[in-house]
Design an enzyme around this catalytic site. Structure first.
Site, PDB file in Angstrom:
ATOM      1  N   HIS A  34      16.890   2.787 -10.995  1.00 32.17           N
ATOM      2  CA  HIS A  34      17.640   3.857 -11.742  1.00 32.17           C
ATOM      3  C   HIS A  34      18.970   3.409 -11.776  1.00 32.17           C
ATOM      4  O   HIS A  34      19.808   2.501 -11.009  1.00 32.17           O
ATOM      5  CB  HIS A  34      17.374   5.091 -10.788  1.00 32.17           C
ATOM      6  CG  HIS A  34      16.106   5.713 -11.009  1.00 32.17           C
ATOM      7  ND1 HIS A  34      15.694   7.004 -10.689  1.00 32.17           N
ATOM      8  CD2 HIS A  34      14.941   5.061 -11.193  1.00 32.17           C
ATOM      9  CE1 HIS A  34      14.472   7.193 -10.831  1.00 32.17           C
ATOM     10  NE2 HIS A  34      14.039   6.040 -11.257  1.00 32.17           N
ATOM     11  N   GLU A  43      21.710   5.081 -11.059  1.00 34.00           N
ATOM     12  CA  GLU A  43      22.690   5.512  -9.867  1.00 34.00           C
ATOM     13  C   GLU A  43      22.433   4.266  -8.907  1.00 34.00           C
ATOM     14  O   GLU A  43      23.556   3.728  -8.375  1.00 34.00           O
ATOM     15  CB  GLU A  43      22.251   6.719  -9.301  1.00 34.00           C
ATOM     16  CG  GLU A  43      22.227   8.001 -10.262  1.00 34.00           C
ATOM     17  CD  GLU A  43      21.129   8.111 -10.957  1.00 34.00           C
ATOM     18  OE1 GLU A  43      20.702   9.419 -11.243  1.00 34.00           O
ATOM     19  OE2 GLU A  43      20.383   7.234 -11.207  1.00 34.00           O
ATOM     20  N   CYS A  45      17.621  12.158  -9.450  1.00 36.10           N
ATOM     21  CA  CYS A  45      16.398  12.718  -9.088  1.00 36.10           C
ATOM     22  C   CYS A  45      16.434  12.672  -7.389  1.00 36.10           C
ATOM     23  O   CYS A  45      17.555  12.217  -6.841  1.00 36.10           O
ATOM     24  CB  CYS A  45      15.431  11.458  -9.589  1.00 36.10           C
ATOM     25  SG  CYS A  45      15.590   9.995  -8.798  1.00 36.10           S
ATOM     26  N   CYS A  84      17.408   8.850  -5.595  1.00 38.79           N
ATOM     27  CA  CYS A  84      18.883   8.866  -6.264  1.00 38.79           C
ATOM     28  C   CYS A  84      19.920   9.596  -5.291  1.00 38.79           C
ATOM     29  O   CYS A  84      20.861   9.197  -4.751  1.00 38.79           O
ATOM     30  CB  CYS A  84      19.290   8.755  -7.695  1.00 38.79           C
ATOM     31  SG  CYS A  84      18.445   7.538  -8.604  1.00 38.79           S
TER      32      CYS A  84
END
Length: 156
Positions: free
Chosen positions: A59, A61, A89, A92
């Site tokens: 992801h 992040e 999410c 993260c």
């Protein structure tokens, strides 16, 4: 806090995150971008790449935190601000807690999978040894539009 808090600086760093989100979209990835800032300087960048990298954890992040940790030679990021276009999410958010991110700034909420103030509301309901300062709604319309346009195009 070592970063200057102002709408101008928050907008500038979020604009860079939006540019990174566009890079993700160009690769047919969900358009999320992230930057890590310490003392007014970008020390890490990332965008979504789970499909192309065949890595569920890739992801924006996570990629930005990995980049910053490698550049700085530390597995923790004290004094850092994470700018991300969409609310993180659960995975993260957990990573940014472990990295000791001091401040989280996100653009648009993610009503389905957002874990910070939507969904699980981890800032309210979690039991952590570290809590980042939160700022949300920075360039919210632009951030939300990227997501809506991407998924609208995918449904066609």
């Amino acid at each position: 806090m070592s970063d200057t808090h102002s709408a101008e600086t928050d907008n500038a760093f979020m604009q860079r995150a939006l540019e990174l989100a566009d890079q993700a979209a160009a690769l047919d990835e969900v358009p999320v971008g992230a930057v890590i800032v310490i003392d007014g300087e970008i020390v890490g960048e990332g965008f979504n790449r789970p499909v192309n990298s065949r890595d569920f954890s890739a992801h924006a992040e996570i990629n930005a935190m990995r980049d910053a940790c490698q550049r700085l030679g530390n597995y923790r990021l004290p004094g850092a601000t994470l700018y991300v276009t969409i609310e993180p999410c659960t995975m993260c958010f957990g990573a940014l807690v472990h990295a000791r991110i001091e401040r989280l700034v996100f653009g648009a909420p993610e009503p389905r999978y957002g874990a910070v103030v939507s969904g699980q509301k981890l800032l309210e309901n979690g039991q952590f040894n570290h809590y980042p300062e939160l700022t949300s709604g920075i360039l919210e319309a632009e951030c939300g539009t990227r997501m809506r346009d991407f998924f609208r195009a995918r449904r066609k």
